[in-house]
Design an enzyme around this catalytic site. Sequence first.
Site, short mmCIF file in Angstrom:
data_model
loop_
_atom_site.label_atom_id
_atom_site.label_comp_id
_atom_site.label_asym_id
_atom_site.label_seq_id
_atom_site.Cartn_x
_atom_site.Cartn_y
_atom_site.Cartn_z
N SER A 135 -2.54 -17.29 -6.29
CA SER A 135 -2.05 -16.16 -5.49
C SER A 135 -3.16 -15.72 -4.55
CB SER A 135 -1.66 -15.00 -6.42
OG SER A 135 -1.48 -13.79 -5.71
N TYR A 148 -3.83 -9.18 -13.40
CA TYR A 148 -3.16 -10.26 -12.66
C TYR A 148 -4.17 -10.99 -11.77
CZ TYR A 148 -0.02 -12.62 -9.38
OH TYR A 148 0.61 -13.56 -8.59
#
Length: 247
Positions: A135, A148
């Site tokens: 990501s 995350y």
Amino acid sequence: MNLQGKHALITDGGSGIGLAIAQKLAAQGAQVTITGRRKSVLQAAAGKGIFPAEMDVTDEAAQKEVIANAVKHRGPIQICVANAGIAEGRALQKTQMELWRKIIATNLDGAFITIREAMSSMTSTDWGRVIAISSIAGLRGLKGGGAYAASKHGVIGLIRSYAAEHLGGPITFNAICPGYVQTPIIDQNLEAIQKRGFTQEQALEMMVSANPHKRLIEVDEIAETALWLCNSASGSVNGQAIEISGG
């Protein structure tokens, strides 16, 4: 491109980015094993060249068994896409160990096990591609999403380490780092943001505006990048974190 006879493994391959990649690889002749926790979703995604296998990436024993069974039926894995992941945001002081461990176990531990088990058969072949879906949060960090971001930074660390470990061989390791993509995770994020007092329109605008080109990324944009990494002409692309964020 001809991937005839190549066996691909894609975790969380029943929907979103994983399914888009599976369909493109299968269209080029690959035999694709897709895994996930939801049997009905996997079965709905199954089709020509796409074979479902129920599996939770946080379960090491299950990964070993399912991947070994896939190899038994479809041959050595030559394309491994570690795609399974969860996205949950929480500010530092609100991040309890339960959430931290849940995210790390899925996004980082899960990717590590998947790559390790896939490599156990891939190293016996003369060509291979390992692709991890990270990501932009793995490159920049994410306000309100420390766990995350840490997990996605870790995934890039794995990819760069294994690329160095196998440098000069026939297998490449790369990470794809998308911005906000139009997937079911967007719906989950919308709900989470709305709980903080924002309207659905405001919540969507937050995610859209986070991408520099001011639109959500389509899953096919990610899938085409994965397909390109499986091209014979991409053999010199190794150890990279490829950002797809619109800017």
